[in-house]
Design an enzyme around this catalytic site. Structure first.
Site, PDB file in Angstrom:
ATOM      1  CE1 TYR A 174      -3.282  -2.725   0.019  1.00  0.00           C
ATOM      2  CE2 TYR A 174      -3.882  -2.149   2.252  1.00  0.00           C
ATOM      3  CZ  TYR A 174      -4.084  -2.913   1.121  1.00  0.00           C
ATOM      4  OH  TYR A 174      -5.079  -3.840   1.098  1.00  0.00           O
ATOM      5  CE  LYS A 204       0.478 -17.967  -2.390  1.00  0.00           C
ATOM      6  NZ  LYS A 204      -0.261 -19.227  -2.133  1.00  0.00           N
ATOM      7  CG  ASP A 236      -3.038 -20.055  -0.452  1.00  0.00           C
ATOM      8  OD1 ASP A 236      -2.265 -20.001   0.518  1.00  0.00           O
ATOM      9  OD2 ASP A 236      -2.752 -20.637  -1.521  1.00  0.00           O
ATOM     10  CG  ASP A 254      -7.370  -4.130   3.800  1.00  0.00           C
ATOM     11  OD1 ASP A 254      -8.424  -4.140   4.466  1.00  0.00           O
ATOM     12  OD2 ASP A 254      -7.174  -3.329   2.869  1.00  0.00           O
ATOM     13  CG  ASP A 295     -12.620  -6.412   5.890  1.00  0.00           C
ATOM     14  OD1 ASP A 295     -12.512  -5.904   7.027  1.00  0.00           O
ATOM     15  OD2 ASP A 295     -12.707  -5.731   4.851  1.00  0.00           O
TER      16      ASP A 295
END
Length: 357
Positions: A137, A187, A219, A243, A247
């Site tokens: 980001y 990852k 994942d 992020d 959620d």
């Protein structure tokens, strides 16, 4: 000692909820000094920028910042760097709020509000620790270019060793105070930057022998959150993965209207805000759930104001209200409502104040 709190009401239901939450805090009887400032869409309309310089100055002088939700469709067509969310990113960067704490806590009376089976989520208590000021980001270079092959968009996923180490230490410290389990999400099988993440987290683990550490690819972590969420205690991960996963964890609880968050810097100065958005479609109708902001205020008491006992008191009051069957629309069951009472924003805040008394 007086607790200096900067209150930023925000937009939509953020601005509607905030006065009620201030009432709740005032009922605790602590020595608060509340100052007010603008950020987000309201700041754009009033000052021409989503983060006025005076807001950031006031935030730096405060012990903590309590923020309502920001944003709304009326600002969606502005250029990317002028939208309300840029004010929030600027605040995080300006205060160096590198550690985002997102609890996914399901109060037992709301267990049937989750889309998962009750036995999978009852008494769920996960804490996701997200690195907030680095990663993709904020990485440079970034942008969109045009050449003979057409348009090309690019972002840079980058972390410095020191950024990984400091967020890892926050997560290990929290895991020590909870159930002694930490899951690091990366990852590392395809991204070199997250291989470095894994390596640094392992190195920091040497200073925390009492904490059980495991690693998951992002994942698999997303799948496990839905398959067996109570296997997790504290989860630490980078900005983008955090992020997304926070959620996912939030929806395990059935309602974003119940979830708080905290963003901290090295001095434990924090920005506290609800997870939910500004919900302009219901703003001003006295139906929004104030409890996510109330619980954010409880986190503020615990992490920035050194008032852990008062934080406990506030959280116990929220649970008592829920045990008593008081519900806003978002947490009202669709089926049987026996023993439950639907209330508005103001009545829910009043119920919490009564429970505190």
């Amino acid at each position: 000692m007086t607790h200096r709190v900067l209150v930023i009401p925000g937009d939509g239901i953020g601005a509607e909820i905030m006065p009620h939450v201030v009432r709740v805090l005032e009922s605790l009887g602590l020595p608060f000094a509340f100052d007010y400032a603008d950020l987000g869409g309201h700041a754009i309309d009033k000052h021409g920028t989503p983060l006025p310089p005076e807001t950031l100055t006031a935030a730096r002088a405060a012990d903590a910042v309590l923020l309502g939700a920001v944003g709304g469709p009326q600002w969606d067509d502005l250029p990317m760097d002028q939208r309300p969310e840029k004010g929030l990113l600027g605040m995080r960067s300006g205060l160096d709020l590198f550690a985002n704490l997102r609890p996914a806590l399901l109060f037992e009376p709301l267990a049937d509000a989750s889309s998962l089976k009750t036995e999978l989520v009852a008494d769920l208590d996960i804490l996701i620790v997200r690195e907030l000021t680095g990663g993709i980001y904020f990485g440079e270079p970034r942008g969109v270019t045009v050449d003979n092959g057409g348009r090309r968009g690019f972002n840079t996923y980058v972390y410095q060793e020191r950024e990984i180490e400091r967020i890892a230490r926050v997560a290990f410290d929290l895991a020590e105070k909870r159930n002694g389990r930490l899951t690091s999400v990366d990852k590392a099988n395809v991204l070199e930057v997250t291989q470095l993440w894994r390596d640094v987290v392992r190195e920091v683990h040497a200073d925390y022998p009492g904490v059980q550490l495991d690693h998951l690819y992002v994942d698999n972590a997303a799948m496990q959150l839905v398959r067996q969420p109570k296997q997790f205690d504290v989860v630490v991960t980078g900005n983008m993965f955090g992020d997304i996963l926070s959620d996912v964890a939030a929806m395990l609880t059935g309602s974003l209207g119940m979830l708080p968050s905290a963003s901290l810097n090295a001095a434990n100065q924090g920005l506290y805000e609800p997870v939910h958005g500004s919900a302009p479609d219901i703003a001003g109708k006295n139906i929004a759930n104030p409890l996510a902001t109330v619980l954010s205020a409880a986190m503020m008491l615990r992490y920035s104001l050194d008032e852990a006992a008062q934080a406990d008191r506030l959280e116990v009051a929220v649970k008592a209200v829920l045990d008593d069957g008081v519900r806003t629309a978002d947490i009202m069951p669709a089926a049987s409502t026996t023993g439950m009472r639907r209330v508005g924003t103001d009545e829910m805040a009043a119920a919490v104040i009564a429970a505190l008394a």
